[in-house]
Structure formats: structure tokens, C-alpha cells
Design a protein around this motif. Structure first.
Motif: not given
Ligand code: PXL
Length: 286
Positions: A22, A46, A49, A51, A86, A222, A225
Motif C-alpha cells: 500500500c 510501519l 499497514h 488493516g 496516508y 491497498g 493506493d
Molecule cells: O491503503 C491505505 C492505507 C495506507 N497506509 C496505512 C494503512 C492503510 C489502510 O489501512 O493502514 C498504514
């Protein structure tokens, strides 16, 4: 006419999630594959992500962003587009606005993907207060790319699941246009259960168009994105708004389908890498 000698350059302002494709791990390869130089301004780092995956590490980079911006400014770097996704903290909204004020020119494009949620839910770490702040960032954009959840958050309205009617979608597009951006690309649009697509709105000529593809079952992380990055890649390769949305929709759907057929964990992101040959053909770069 495309200027063949000038390589376009994008400033991509997103998080870097190491695993689970993502944000930057999607934006960088897609823009690069389309021939566009991409400079990354990470908002956070991170491990994955957020999610559907627990236990992720999160390193906020708010304090690094102004120094990065100032260094780029001192080097007199110019961008053909500024692409934000984000954002890791409330304060980053102000920093990104400063970035726009610093690097905006008459000719470049500010694309804001107001990443906040999906399927009627805010992502972990996001609040309604942040959504109000994101609205002020969208006011400074030339083009915004919300999904229907983010559109509702930006407008302070209740999210409704689909299928939608053209009248409903067109009303949302016009209201998003009044926030400030000249162009809106709304994702997650469908009038029938077996389709999924996007609607484009150009405020200058009040033009609304749609692109739909066959819906693939499941929900994959993702993909917003992937879509927004491919849309920007097509716009910077001089395709029209609706043609760019169609190229992005084809690329995203093909990537989702391949991932679905491979039975990959929906949280890991989609296999967009193997869609590049067809993507480049649609961009007329191959
Ligand atoms: O795709 C969106 C996104 C981007 N970056 C992070 C995310 C998310 C969606 O959960 O957690 C860190």
C-alpha cells in the motif's frame, strides 16, 4: 504533445508500510514503471499497514517532514505533481499545506487521496476531527480521489452502501467539487452488484463520466493506493481524466483478479507487479 525530453517528477507523501502492499510501496513502483521520477516524503514507517493486522510497529515521522521539505526547497527541486495519501498525524495536515504552498506552481498538479477509511468505517487511528482537517487539505488540491466512505466523511454525511443511482453519485461529485478541487475521481461506484468502478467530475465543464469493470469477490487492501497511483501515472502521461480513470481501473481490477485467483491473503495487498506489461501498453509506453 508529450514532451519527450522532460522527465516528470512527483513528490509522494505517504507512509512506508514495510509489508502489505500500500502507500509508498505501491506509489513508487507504479509511477516509476510509468517513466516518472518519484521522490518520497514518508509520513510514518510501519511494519505493516493497519488493516486487519495487529501488532504492527509505528514510527511517526511528523518531526522529520519540515526538515525534508526545507532541504528539498534549498536544492530548488521542482515537482510536476504532489501526491499525498496516508498522513500519520493531525499536524501533518498543516505541514502538507506548507508543502503545497512551497512547491505549487502554475503548471503542476496537486493530487490528494484523502485516505481515511473504507466500507463505511474509519481506518484505525483516524477520527472525525481528522476528517474535518482533511477537508481543508482537499480545498488546496487540483484533484481528489476519495472512495465513497471518504466522500461521506469529507461532506460530513452518513455513508450509504451501494448499489447507487447516477443521481446520488452526481450529487456527491458536485458537492465535493464545491470544496475546492477542480476535478474529482470517486471510487467504489456501482449501479449493479456485479460491477465496480469510478466516476470522474470536471468542474470546469461540468462533465461527469463513469468507468466500470467486472467486480471480483472479496475486499483487498491497498487497492485505493494502486488506483490513485495509476491514475496519476496516466494523467502525467497526458491522458484525459476519464481515460486515466479507465486505465487505472483496468490495472487495479486485473491486479485484484490475479490476487483472487492465487488465493492470496486479502490483507497482503494485490499483485499489481505482474499487471505492468498491460498497464504500459495502455499508457502507450510499450
Ligand atoms: O491503503 C491505505 C492505507 C495506507 N497506509 C496505512 C494503512 C492503510 C489502510 O489501512 O493502514 C498504514
Amino acid at each position: 504533445m508529450r514532451n519527450k525530453t522532460h522527465q516528470k517528477r512527483v513528490a509522494a507523501i505517504h507512509d512506508l508500510s514495510g509489508f502489505g502492499k500500500c502507500s509508498l510501496t505501491v506509489a513508487l513502483p507504479i509511477l516509476s514503471a510509468a517513466g516518472i521520477e518519484t521522490s518520497a516524503l514518508p509520513t510514518a514507517i510501519l511494519s505493516t499497514h493497519t488493516g486487519g493486522i495487529s501488532g504492527y510497529t509505528y514510527h511517526d515521522l511528523t518531526d522529520d517532514m519540515r526538515p525534508v521539505m526545507n532541504h528539498w526547497k534549498s536544492l530548488d527541486i521542482r515537482f510536476d505533481a504532489i501526491y499525498t495519501g496516508y498522513l500519520g498525524s493531525f499536524e501533518q495536515l498543516d505541514i502538507v499545506k506548507e508543502f503545497f504552498d512551497t512547491f505549487k506552481t502554475e503548471n503542476n498538479l496537486i493530487l490528494v487521496d484523502p485516505v481515511m477509511g473504507d466500507n463505511g468505517q474509519l481506518y484505525t487511528n483516524f477520527t472525525l476531527e481528522f476528517a474535518a482537517g482533511m477537508r481543508t487539505l482537499c480545498q488546496k488540491a487540483d484533484i481528489i480521489v476519495p472512495n465513497l466512505t471518504e466522500a461521506a466523511l469529507l461532506l460530513g454525511e452518513t455513508f450509504h452502501p451501494g448499489p447507487y443511482s447516477p443521481a446520488y453519485i452526481e450529487n456527491i461529485l458536485r458537492k465535493l467539487g464545491t470544496l475546492g478541487p477542480a476535478k474529482v475521481v470517486l471510487t467504489g461506484v456501482y449501479f449493479k452488484e456485479d460491477e465496480l468502478g469510478a466516476a470522474t467530475y470536471d468542474r470546469a465543464n461540468n462533465q461527469i463520466d463513469y468507468v466500470f469493470t467486472q467486480k471480483v469477490p472479496g475486499y483487498y487492501h491497498g487497492t485505493g493506493d494502486v488506483f490513485a497511483s495509476a491514475l496519476l501515472a496516466a494523467l502525467l502521461n497526458e491522458f484525459s481524466l476519464i481515460d486515466s480513470a479507465a486505465i487505472a481501473a483496468h490495472f487495479t481490477t486485473a491486479s485484484i483478479r490475479r490476487t483472487y485467483e492465487a488465493n492470496t491473503d486479502y490483507r497482503f495487498g494485490v499483485n499489481f507487479e505482474q499487471s505492468f506489461p498491460d498497464f504500459l501498453k495502455e499508457l502507450k509506453l510499450l
